[in-house]
Design a protein around this motif. Sequence first.
Motif, PDB file in Angstrom:
ATOM      1  N   ALA A 359     -12.206  43.418  56.961  1.00 30.22           N
ATOM      2  CA  ALA A 359     -13.548  43.432  56.815  1.00 30.22           C
ATOM      3  C   ALA A 359     -14.118  42.464  55.712  1.00 30.22           C
ATOM      4  O   ALA A 359     -14.896  42.013  55.739  1.00 30.22           O
ATOM      5  N   ALA A 360     -13.212  42.340  54.712  1.00 30.33           N
ATOM      6  CA  ALA A 360     -13.656  41.452  53.676  1.00 30.33           C
ATOM      7  C   ALA A 360     -13.767  40.178  54.016  1.00 30.33           C
ATOM      8  O   ALA A 360     -14.643  39.542  53.798  1.00 30.33           O
ATOM      9  N   VAL A 361     -12.609  39.715  54.681  1.00 24.11           N
ATOM     10  CA  VAL A 361     -12.602  38.251  55.145  1.00 24.11           C
ATOM     11  C   VAL A 361     -13.840  38.036  56.329  1.00 24.11           C
ATOM     12  O   VAL A 361     -14.575  36.895  55.962  1.00 24.11           O
ATOM     13  N   THR A 362     -13.916  38.979  57.174  1.00 27.79           N
ATOM     14  CA  THR A 362     -15.074  38.814  58.134  1.00 27.79           C
ATOM     15  C   THR A 362     -16.322  38.824  57.578  1.00 27.79           C
ATOM     16  O   THR A 362     -17.364  37.983  57.819  1.00 27.79           O
ATOM     17  N   GLY A 363     -16.598  39.898  56.571  1.00 25.10           N
ATOM     18  CA  GLY A 363     -17.743  39.774  55.981  1.00 25.10           C
ATOM     19  C   GLY A 363     -18.083  38.684  55.076  1.00 25.10           C
ATOM     20  O   GLY A 363     -19.144  38.091  55.074  1.00 25.10           O
ATOM     21  N   THR A 364     -17.289  38.071  54.357  1.00 24.81           N
ATOM     22  CA  THR A 364     -17.283  37.132  53.534  1.00 24.81           C
ATOM     23  C   THR A 364     -17.816  35.732  54.115  1.00 24.81           C
ATOM     24  O   THR A 364     -18.571  34.959  53.811  1.00 24.81           O
ATOM     25  N   VAL A 365     -16.858  35.487  55.105  1.00 18.91           N
ATOM     26  CA  VAL A 365     -17.314  34.211  55.989  1.00 18.91           C
ATOM     27  C   VAL A 365     -18.361  34.321  56.920  1.00 18.91           C
ATOM     28  O   VAL A 365     -19.101  33.258  56.846  1.00 18.91           O
ATOM     29  N   LEU A 366     -18.694  35.476  57.366  1.00 20.98           N
ATOM     30  CA  LEU A 366     -20.119  35.775  58.112  1.00 20.98           C
ATOM     31  C   LEU A 366     -21.360  35.294  57.057  1.00 20.98           C
ATOM     32  O   LEU A 366     -22.150  34.713  57.316  1.00 20.98           O
ATOM     33  N   ALA A 367     -20.966  36.079  55.755  1.00 23.11           N
ATOM     34  CA  ALA A 367     -22.084  35.760  54.786  1.00 23.11           C
ATOM     35  C   ALA A 367     -22.409  34.314  54.384  1.00 23.11           C
ATOM     36  O   ALA A 367     -23.509  33.859  54.298  1.00 23.11           O
ATOM     37  N   LEU A 368     -21.235  33.599  54.314  1.00 29.58           N
ATOM     38  CA  LEU A 368     -21.239  32.190  54.008  1.00 29.58           C
ATOM     39  C   LEU A 368     -22.069  31.304  55.371  1.00 29.58           C
ATOM     40  O   LEU A 368     -22.916  30.636  54.927  1.00 29.58           O
TER      41      LEU A 368
END
Length: 954
Positions: A359-368
């Motif tokens: 979730a951290a990787v997905t959320g951060t990448v999608l935010a960028l």
Amino acid sequence: MKTWLHSWRAAIRIARRDAWRSKGRSALVLAMIALPILGVSALDLTYRSSELSPTERADRMIGAADAQFRDPGYGGAPIFQDPIGEMSTTAKDYENTSWPSGPTDVTKTFPAGSTFLSDSSGTAKLTTKHGLLVTHVRELKAADPIARGITTLLEGRYPEKNDEVVATSRFLESSGLSVGSTLSARNFDRPYRIVGSYEIPDDLNAVQVNAVPGAFLAPYAKAVEKAGLQKPDISTTYLVRKSGGFTWNMVKELNTKGVIVASRAVILDPPATSEVPLYQKENWGNFESSAGANAAQLAAVGTVVGLAMLEICLLAGPAFAVGARRSRRQLGLVGANGGARSHIRAIVLSGGLVIGVAAAVTGTVLALILTKVLQPYLEETMGQRFGAFDIRPLEILGIALLAVLTGLLAAIVPAITASRQTVLASLTGRRGVRRSSRVLPLIGLAALLIGGAIALFGSMISQQFIVVAGGSAIAELGVVAMTPALVGLFGRAGRWLPLSPRLALRDAVRNRGRTAPAVAAVLAAVAGTVAVSTYMASEETQHRAEYTAQMPHGTVAAFVMEEGGRDVPAVREAIERYVPVDVRADVARVAVGKPSCQPWDSGPGCGRFEVVVPPANECPMYATIPGGGDASEKYTPEQRLKMITDDWRCKEGRSSGMYVSDGGLLVGDAALLKVLGLDEPATVKALADGKVVSFNPVNVDKNGMYGIKQITDLAAADKASEQGRPAPGKVVALPAYQVPGDQKSYGVQALMTPATAKAAGLATAPLGTYASTDRLPDTEARQKLDGELTKLGSNVDLRVEEGFVNDNSLILLSLAIFAGLVTVGAAGIATGLAQADAEADLKTLAAVGAPPRVRRTLSGFQCGVVAAMGVLLGSAAGVLPAMGLRLNEERQQMRWHEDAVAQGWSAASEVPYVPIVIPWETLAGLLVAVPVGAALLAALVTRSRGALSRREAT
């Protein structure tokens, strides 16, 4: 160490495979955790990118210049300024004397060897494809290297000739023009060709055109003045370049000459607060937020983040429990092969770790990605360009770690529960005997009492709303901790229910380990919704009680004070065309000086008038004191309160309402009385007889005369006002008729006919119109009317009396929908866990001949029971913070009321009304619609038939 590492490595591999095997459940939990991370990360990226560095701020403010020089208008008097040059005041205090005013020749203050570029601005009504548009006109040689960075060229080129301009993209969009079109201004027929478009990085919504210096503003001002209209104001700043720049000491030296200087060197390296004379002056040092305010903001953010994490944990926890329950045979095999309880806990915790990291990787990448893709739209929404796409690794990493921590916290309880099961129970599918904790409800009760006490302290004693919010959060956490015990209490209601809901309720009570988290999640979501709904419903009731109609319901009014009311006839015609007019009443205002002057103009040839208040009718608190001073200081707060409540001279009476003109005096006929509902025969007859109809007894003397003072020397009037003397002017006394009773006049304090004004030697200017309607104009008619008035290019003050309109109804509906979605989601998770637990029971029911619909019905009631318990508890928990905040507001408003009474404000005669209103409609929707909807949804998505399994060999 090696053994520990290997065991955790194996646990993570098992958890990863289990998550991949159960893709639906994993995706659900991942989305719940990743969405807040996506939102917070995107918000951080947007905020940091829009936060300009000192260099970027200097470039947008002063371009490539070393400083910007500006005249504050104090006639060269020494000043103090802030380092950026946004705030300034005179160095000397002028308490009992007139403040200096007048222009300063800024060019004489430039250091030797400096080069400069002028930047002038003003406003003009420019011709467009649709009519006229009030536009900011700028004269800056934007192509000069000194101005680089202030504007950005988008298309074409910057102007080079006197008949060329460049326009912002927003002006072209609003005007319907394009590059290559020509435009002119009202009262100024000289054509200009648009040779390009540009934008201002700091103000993307600017409606502006740019010409070369001297090409537009000066000749336009002469043309307007020649037409007999008020000359527009023109302000000029200067961009200055000098070798070595301007230090803070040089800026302070230039301040002594009455000039504001925004220096690049000072912006990049601002001085300490102690070195800024402005901040040492009284009431100028409170520009920085206090440490207490920062702490309160951090506490508020921490509370919101904590509650959000709690909500996610409560929603995700049952999902991890579902996975652990479905994998209990696998976990039992781990124990059978020598695995300890710590290994089983590690496997379940690793599930939270795997989902949290994903979730951290997905959320951060999608935010960028989303922030970068949506950057143009974000910039348009904010109205300014980003400085740079600023990524703060530590902040992004900290936000991502919240996802990992949330995943681990959500898996803790399922991990402990799974590790306590025996190997035999796990392999055979037996549940064993489950006992709920007796300590947790006691801790929850203590938290509820402590939080309630804190919230009560914040609402009754403290003045900080953060205390109320923090206490309410603690109390809500206490209710969450008490949820298992409260769920047990609900089980006693099962004796009155039919078979299916009774089975569902007893199953939920018997398995509190899976029911309580889901109920707590619903509780938290509903509590927040109920708190906000209660607060907003209370505010709506307060605003409805405080609402004062500006006109009778359905009345339309429009006023124009620019250019002597030149566009008033066109406004009246537009209202007749688009509004279902019943009676129209045209009104004018008394004009002193040039007709083109607006009431607040102080230029040459302009004046104003005042309604003379007879000395016997003047409120003692507002009496004029020779030499200046405040007459109200002679009275105690009790005496002031008595005056504003009992003395008719000090009360705001029936004449209060919207501003219509100076003194509330209008020039019109009996049609206005009919529109306002004031057309009594005696009033109409008095107006026809040439009398001034007065709705405020303060303005009529004992002889029945109404006085109007015409003031032509505004400078002398201002000087007399500073000295506490009446303004000099010619007084015209007219016979008046005082309207008896308490009829509300909606801000109109007096009315006279045009013939009466002419006979008294009073000049008038068109002001606008009132119109009563058969029905309120619909949305389409309003849009057409607004479009027609926009074409005129004048500042038309259009008002439609629609009564009190609640702007929060859509917000309340959105909150209810949000709470419903969260409730259905949490109840659905609990239902999935219940089905995993009750699989053997359902197969037994099928084996003994139960109809297929029993499975669907039971699942529906299991979901509905969880939703009903959560909604009921959340509704009760959500009222507390709203009540605390409203009580806190009541104390603040009462304190303001007492201060206002002590200062003698007549508007403070009414005691504040701060009600607490429970939104029963919202609560009813949550209590009935949400559980029923959750039950129906669960019943629809549940398979009615389940395959029978063979009896396992023992």
